[in-house]
Design an enzyme around this catalytic site. Sequence first.
Site: not given
Length: 443
Positions: A81, A236, A333-334
Amino acid sequence: MGALFDRAIAGNAVLRRATVPACLLADAAHDAQAGDLNSVDLEIVAGKIQRIAPAGELGVQGDLVIDLDNGMVLPALVDMHTHLDKGHIWPRRPNPDGTFASALAAVGEDRIAYWTAEDVRARMEFGLRCAYAYGTSVIRTHIDSLPPQDEISWPVFEALRAEWAGRIDLQGSCLFGIDRLIEDPGFLIRIADRMKQVGGVLGAVTYMVPGLDGLLDDIFKAAMERGLDLDFHVDETGDPNAKSLRHIAEAAIRCGFSGKIVCGHCCSLARQEESEADETLDLIAQAGIGVVSLPMCNMYLQDRMPGRTPRWRGVTLLHEMRARDIAVAVASDNTRDPFYAYGDLDLIEVYAQATRILQLDHPIGDWVKSVSTAPAQMLGVEAGQLRVGNPADLLVFRGRNWSEILSRPGAPREVLRGGVTLNETIPDYRELDHLMTGNGAAS
């Protein structure tokens, strides 16, 4: 990125006295315990793992022999992810207060101002180079897919997937807010057809919108008609009334979906009453849904209020999920964007931070599977395991046990790909400077 060997390996070698997690050995003894660390000799021939034997049992002649002195060896890891298309925009578009709402606004503004094919490609490739140097072999990235960005970013993704084949197995999942289907019902058919065409995964951000169940049924139907897997961004938020995870599980059961389903984040589950959370967990198990937690990003974003200390960790119920045999993983993730100001697509850092944030220890057991075999299975790929006959895609550490590895996640490591010492280094952020000024970016 390390210098542990006296000389480079070129496809043939014997690594003596390597410490390996038993849970990542394909042929581990049946009586191996979840947290066992085995001492082995590992032979590499023509770039593949030729033999794995208890330490001291391999006789060698002529090959390069390296005594690891019990240093740990892991297979190349799986990051299921990420957001490569958002990565590294922080210098030109920081989050002013670190909140989720500000992240959404900042990314939206940056997308409109700068996201040309050239900009997206440069930042995505930078991220891939980082992940490759750290020892990642599989990545799934979510691609912002609202028009007109879908016409820009997906051709870039396809080109990079082809160029990186053999180095990183790159998967893509479309990303849009589920409320888009209310204002533009025809969008689902268009984006689902695109996912079928490019070999992607159908995904959406789910939250409590009017008619959620009908919208989910539409997404499941579109996926089933095209043979697509599903990957959702779910709840989220710290709002306990956010329950779209439960609705997704019910839709999967209702529709009889047989493909793979992944739900990421699922933060609000940890804020709900225990009895209600238990009911949702039972539905997830019944539906066969896998869950990926993004601990670094969610601890950064969740429960953030100016002048107030956060009261919770922002992560979902991974321990309770594993107790029900629900597949779970953690991922990056980011990376250096308004949703997370830090990160470098290093899964050893992710695993070390996840261990602290989610308390994946005492015992540490086989939680390393959360960045290796578990995400590989959820993504439907062969990766994250030490198996005779597999390419020798390995991470080699000086650290001898989990205490040493997790205490110094940034310590030098040697990365082998196909049994060859990797020469690639972590790219310098200065390479992106031309994109961070008005002169180098679209206006």
